[in-house]
Design an enzyme around this catalytic site. Structure first.
Site, PDB file in Angstrom:
ATOM      1  N   HIS A 327      73.584  39.966  15.071  1.00 60.05           N
ATOM      2  CA  HIS A 327      75.988  38.962  14.892  1.00 60.05           C
ATOM      3  C   HIS A 327      75.369  38.837  13.431  1.00 60.05           C
ATOM      4  CE1 HIS A 327      79.142  37.698  15.870  1.00 60.05           C
ATOM      5  NE2 HIS A 327      79.103  38.670  15.866  1.00 60.05           N
ATOM      6  N   CYS A 328      73.798  38.005  13.636  1.00 65.07           N
ATOM      7  CA  CYS A 328      74.236  37.242  12.388  1.00 65.07           C
ATOM      8  C   CYS A 328      74.014  37.528  10.486  1.00 65.07           C
ATOM      9  CB  CYS A 328      73.366  35.995  12.397  1.00 65.07           C
ATOM     10  SG  CYS A 328      73.160  35.094  14.148  1.00 65.07           S
ATOM     11  N   ILE A 329      73.436  39.146  10.645  1.00 63.58           N
ATOM     12  CA  ILE A 329      73.556  39.642   9.236  1.00 63.58           C
ATOM     13  C   ILE A 329      74.528  40.717   9.750  1.00 63.58           C
ATOM     14  CG2 ILE A 329      70.991  39.279   9.644  1.00 63.58           C
ATOM     15  CD1 ILE A 329      70.194  42.001  10.171  1.00 63.58           C
TER      16      ILE A 329
END
Length: 351
Positions: A327-329
């Site tokens: 989700h972070c990237i």
């Protein structure tokens, strides 16, 4: 801000630069690029992917990425698109697309971070998408919010109230800005995030590794079951707090606990491996795997939480070793209800 389960036009990512917090050696950089590329190719099986690449790394990107991935160029410090990119929103009246450009300052001016280039990526993505730019003075990152698309947003006190992000702001100040930018009418404050996320290369408590909202009234929440891990107490407290809150429609939550992987530590510290940090795409879910016996159980929970979507897993251990997850990237761009006339796509150089 729409739910992440709404229809999407594309997903945005950033290609790991040669020199960044993602690694100091050629081997580190290669490992990061392989992992980012695996996520990009998994997403591209469901929807288009646009990858921002530093001009110096354009040739390298072509070696890792298939022709299905659209490349655009802009200077980069790092590659955490969820945090350096915009948060897309839609106008209630006509469904036209907007993009909130938060202030990015290296996750609270952390001494290992560089952000002079990344601070400009949000606005550039918005311009390229054809969306309307929505400037915000709030220091915030996309990983610091989770929404249901109906006015509910989850945040953490250690992020939005971080004195190195927003000194002097109160909860009321933050809530007012979230109301005016992403349409939040119910802000639920968690006291903190996971233990590892509050250490070096962490974000000081992003919510997108702790809880997700797969459908109205339902919460997926990270649950550490081993009392030897410091997150055992952290997640007990978070789950207890959430059980006493309601969403923007006044509903109590159906809380679905998602057990953490069985592994507790890596070579450096307690891990914050979490299945919560997944990306929802058109017809699918791109989920983290960890080579752990808990992987299959987590897959089954996600399949039940997102009926009708195919769950595809990618080994996320190299990503988590660098401070985040799938989700972070990534950053989803929702499909607008109508095209925005007269808006030229700009903001990046095309290779």
């Amino acid at each position: 801000m729409p739910s992440e389960t709404d229809a999407q036009e594309r997903a945005w990512m950033a290609f790991p630069p040669e020199r960044s917090s993602l690694g100091n050696t050629a081997e580190d950089t290669h490992e990061a690029r392989v992992s980012w590329a695996e996520v990009a190719h998994a997403v591209s099986g469901f929807e288009p992917v646009t990858m921002v690449v530093d001009p110096a790394d354009l040739t390298a990107a072509g070696k890792y990425l298939s022709a299905d991935i659209e490349l655009v160029t802009a200077p980069l410090d790092d590659a955490w698109m969820r945090d350096i990119g915009p948060t897309f929103v839609k106008d209630d009246a006509d469904g036209l697309l907007g993009g909130v450009d938060w202030v990015f300052n290296g996750w609270g001016q952390q001494d290992w971070a560089s952000w002079g280039k990344d601070a400009g990526i949000g606005a550039a993505v918005v311009r390229h998408s054809g969306a309307e730019l929505v400037d915000s003075p709030l220091v915030n990152e996309g990983g610091g919010i989770q929404v249901d698309g109906l006015g509910t947003v989850l945040v953490t006190e250690t992020v939005q109230l971080d004195p190195y992000r927003n000194p002097g702001l109160s909860k009321a100040d933050v809530e007012a800005e979230l109301a005016s930018t992403i349409g939040a009418t119910q802000v639920i404050w968690l006291p903190r995030g996971l233990t590892r996320d509050n250490k070096e290369f962490g974000t000081r408590g992003h919510v997108d590794i702790v809880a997700a909202i797969p459908s109205p009234g339902v919460l997926l929440v990270h649950s550490q079951r081993d009392d030897a891990h410091p997150d055992f107490q952290v997640t007990r407290e978070i789950i207890s707090l959430l059980a006493g809150t309601r969403d923007a429609q006044g509903r109590s939550w159906e809380i679905v606990e998602v057990p953490a992987p069985e592994v507790l530590r890596d070579a450096h510290d307690w891990v914050d491996y979490s299945y919560i940090n997944h990306l929802v795409v058109n017809g699918g879910v791109i989920a983290c795997s960890f080579g752990d016996r808990a992987d299959e159980g987590a897959r089954q929970i996600l399949e039940q939480a997102y009926p009708g979507r195919q769950v595809v897993t990618v080994d996320a251990r190299p990503i988590f070793a660098r401070g985040g997850g799938i989700h972070c990237i990534t950053q989803q761009q929702p499909a607008a209800d109508a095209p925005k006339p007269g808006r030229a796509r700009e903001g990046f150089s095309r290779p």
